[in-house]
Design a protein around this motif. Structure first.
Motif, mmCIF file in Angstrom:
data_model
loop_
_atom_site.group_PDB
_atom_site.id
_atom_site.type_symbol
_atom_site.label_atom_id
_atom_site.label_comp_id
_atom_site.label_asym_id
_atom_site.label_seq_id
_atom_site.Cartn_x
_atom_site.Cartn_y
_atom_site.Cartn_z
ATOM 1 N N TYR A 23 0.831 -1.217 0.000
ATOM 2 C CA TYR A 23 0.000 0.000 0.000
ATOM 3 C C TYR A 23 0.863 1.264 0.000
ATOM 4 O O TYR A 23 0.563 2.227 -0.696
ATOM 5 N N SER A 24 1.921 1.254 0.780
ATOM 6 C CA SER A 24 2.769 2.449 0.838
ATOM 7 C C SER A 24 3.977 2.351 -0.088
ATOM 8 O O SER A 24 4.585 3.373 -0.413
ATOM 9 N N ASP A 25 4.344 1.128 -0.438
ATOM 10 C CA ASP A 25 5.594 0.919 -1.178
ATOM 11 C C ASP A 25 6.764 1.556 -0.429
ATOM 12 O O ASP A 25 7.629 2.200 -1.020
ATOM 13 N N ASN A 44 8.127 -4.091 8.294
ATOM 14 C CA ASN A 44 6.752 -3.569 8.352
ATOM 15 C C ASN A 44 5.796 -4.505 7.623
ATOM 16 O O ASN A 44 6.124 -5.064 6.578
ATOM 17 N N ILE A 45 4.635 -4.672 8.216
ATOM 18 C CA ILE A 45 3.618 -5.581 7.664
ATOM 19 C C ILE A 45 2.321 -4.791 7.551
ATOM 20 O O ILE A 45 1.712 -4.436 8.569
ATOM 21 N N ALA A 48 -4.797 -4.331 4.391
ATOM 22 C CA ALA A 48 -5.775 -3.636 3.552
ATOM 23 C C ALA A 48 -6.574 -2.621 4.356
ATOM 24 O O ALA A 48 -7.051 -1.614 3.814
ATOM 25 N N SER A 49 -6.714 -2.855 5.647
ATOM 26 C CA SER A 49 -7.448 -1.914 6.506
ATOM 27 C C SER A 49 -6.604 -0.683 6.831
ATOM 28 O O SER A 49 -7.095 0.245 7.461
ATOM 29 N N TYR A 50 -5.354 -0.696 6.468
ATOM 30 C CA TYR A 50 -4.362 0.342 6.784
ATOM 31 C C TYR A 50 -4.071 0.398 8.289
ATOM 32 O O TYR A 50 -2.939 0.352 8.723
ATOM 33 N N THR A 80 15.180 2.311 2.376
ATOM 34 C CA THR A 80 15.882 2.892 1.223
ATOM 35 C C THR A 80 15.020 3.907 0.475
ATOM 36 O O THR A 80 15.491 4.564 -0.440
ATOM 37 N N ALA A 81 13.746 4.017 0.874
ATOM 38 C CA ALA A 81 12.851 4.924 0.162
ATOM 39 C C ALA A 81 12.964 6.366 0.663
ATOM 40 O O ALA A 81 12.334 7.269 0.119
#
Ligand code: THU
Length: 128
Positions: A23-25, A44-45, A48-50, A80-81
């Motif tokens: 979802y966030s990439d 991080n895991i 879909a519910s965020y 790395t993002a």
């Protein structure tokens, strides 16, 4: 012998490869060093519910605690993002439950920075 800080960053980087972040990439890895010298990794895991998403740092801390290790002596966070991905407030508060003013190593695409927990969270909540 390899420097412990470097070792922790490498373990966090390895964990980052297992990130579930569609979802966030924004993949994150973390590694905590327990008082007795074990290293626990986390990533991080997302969900879909965020709202059910869990940060890498808390996964690592909860893995250590659930294996009986309640004192943490250092943590590394790897992403790395971003130039540097600082632990969120909730993760800092959770860390403060199981650590004093420990080193917090932040590794990002701009390099590595070293802080202490109380630099990032000067006043952890504590009822005492
Ligand atoms: N994230 C972490 O894993 N650690 C933090 O301290 C902050 C944010 C994750 C949560 C989410 O999967 C992604 O980064 C984007 O917010």
């Amino acid at each position: 012998m390899k420097d412990m800080a470097q070792e922790l960053i490498e373990v966090a980087a390895e964990a980052c490869k297992h990130s579930y972040s569609p979802y966030s990439d924004f993949p994150v890895g973390a590694a905590v060093l327990t008082e007795s010298g074990e290293i626990y990794a986390g990533t991080n895991i997302e969900n879909a519910s965020y709202g059910a998403t869990m940060c890498a740092e808390r996964v690592a801390v909860y893995k250590a605690v659930s294996e009986g290790h309640r004192r943490i002596q250092a943590i590394a966070v790897y992403a790395t993002a971003a130039d540097y991905a600082f632990p969120c407030g909730m993760c800092l508060q959770v860390l403060s439950e199981f650590a004093g003013d420990i080193p917090v190593l932040i590794a990002g695409k701009a390099g590595v920075k070293r802080y202490t927990l109380y630099q990032l969270l000067p006043h952890p909540f504590d009822k005492k």
